[in-house]
Motif scaffolding. Structure first.
Motif, PDB file in Angstrom:
ATOM      1  N   GLU A   6       0.845  -1.201   0.000  1.00 14.77           N
ATOM      2  CA  GLU A   6       0.000   0.000   0.000  1.00 14.77           C
ATOM      3  C   GLU A   6       0.882   1.255   0.000  1.00 14.77           C
ATOM      4  O   GLU A   6       0.643   2.204  -0.749  1.00 14.77           O
ATOM      5  N   GLU A  32       2.344   1.847  -3.398  1.00 10.01           N
ATOM      6  CA  GLU A  32       1.402   2.477  -4.323  1.00 10.01           C
ATOM      7  C   GLU A  32       1.398   3.991  -4.121  1.00 10.01           C
ATOM      8  O   GLU A  32       1.403   4.765  -5.079  1.00 10.01           O
ATOM      9  N   ARG A  43       4.556   5.480  -5.669  1.00 14.32           N
ATOM     10  CA  ARG A  43       4.503   5.513  -7.144  1.00 14.32           C
ATOM     11  C   ARG A  43       3.542   6.596  -7.648  1.00 14.32           C
ATOM     12  O   ARG A  43       3.746   7.195  -8.699  1.00 14.32           O
TER      13      ARG A  43
END
Ligand code: APR
Length: 257
Positions: free
Chosen positions: A72, A75, A78
């Motif tokens: 998580e 993510e 990114r």
């Protein structure tokens, strides 16, 4: 020293400096939307237990839970973009090659994406994987853990020996990456100016770098909207944010990079 005076002095020191060391912490990436650790309410450690999620013991106790938590966070990294503070540091490195050394406690890649590819990573890289156990086959000439062929899963594991993949970050109680702290200490000892941006100064040995720079004769300045544990090491404290202050004191237009 009050902010505006500190800003003028610091900008002049930066303009004249031959070597600048910048120590960054989670606050450097806060304006990119990546949560810090110790900010009240929003910090990760105010919502999660670091012993369970940022330690080898916690990982061994519940690999899937820790793996999912890092997935998580990955993510979020990114999806994040370098902020004006990262971009100002990247522009500075391009406009004044060889002057800047960045030492970061952050495990995101925003300094690198802003152009500071050589930033010294004290606490590893959240986007990198490594094996939990040292593979017994390594160095024997026989095939080590199936790196590319880890069995997909949460977390992935070696298809032959069951070794688990873990995030390439430094967990509490672990050693820093070989050579990282030595490189950081060299940069702190050699700099004319040390900028400490967005760290609470709560975690050693990184927190000791500001005092080391000061004892070596550097002008130390802190950029942080709140007091930190190492404010006492600074000649100047600027109560502001990374994205708000850095473009102003580095003397680089972000677009000028
Ligand atoms: N700009 C600058 N500083 C900020 C900003 C901002 N926009 N927002 C918050 N800060 C400051 C906070 O006031 C705080 O002092 O950033 C600091 C963040 O402190 P921490 O959350 O403790 O993060 P950090 O100092 O990087 O933690 C060190 O602890 O958990 C470990 O490995 C983890 O690398 C981390 C280490």
């Amino acid at each position: 020293m009050v902010d505006e005076e500190a800003g003028v002095v610091l900008r002049a020191r930066i303009a004249a400096a031959q070597r600048i060391c910048v120590l960054t912490g989670a606050g450097m990436s806060a304006e990119s939307g990546i949560p810090t650790f110790r900010d009240a309410l929003t910090g990760l450690w105010s919502r999660f237990d670091p012993a369970q999620l940022a330690s080898e013991e916690g990982y061994r106790a519940d690999p899937q839970r820790v793996w999912d938590w890092y997935a998580e966070r990955r993510e979020g990294v990114r999806a994040a973009e370098p902020n004006a503070g990262h971009l100002a540091l990247g522009a500075f490195a391009r406009q004044r090659p060889g002057v800047l050394s960045i030492v970061t406690q952050n495990v995101d890649d925003l300094h690198q994406r802003a152009g500071n590819a050589d930033a010294i990573r004290l606490h590893g890289d959240i986007l990198a994987d490594r094996w939990l156990e040292r593979c017994p086959e390594r160095g024997t000439g026989r095939e080590a853990c199936a790196t590319g062929g880890a069995e997909p899963g949460r977390p992935p594991r070696c298809t032959r020996c069951g070794n688990l993949v873990r995030p390439g970050v430094v967990w509490f109680g672990e050693m820093l990456p070989p050579g990282a702290m030595e490189a950081a200490e060299r940069a702190a000892a050699a700099c004319d100016v040390m900028l400490v941006v967005g760290t609470s100064g709560a975690v050693w040995p990184a927190a000791g770098l500001a005092g080391a720079a000061r004892r070596a004769g550097a002008f130390v300045a802190i950029v942080n909207p709140h007091p930190s544990d190492i404010d006492g090491e600074a000649h100047a404290v600027l109560r502001g944010t990374a994205a708000g202050v850095l473009p102003r004191i580095l003397g680089v237009g972000v677009e000028g990079g």
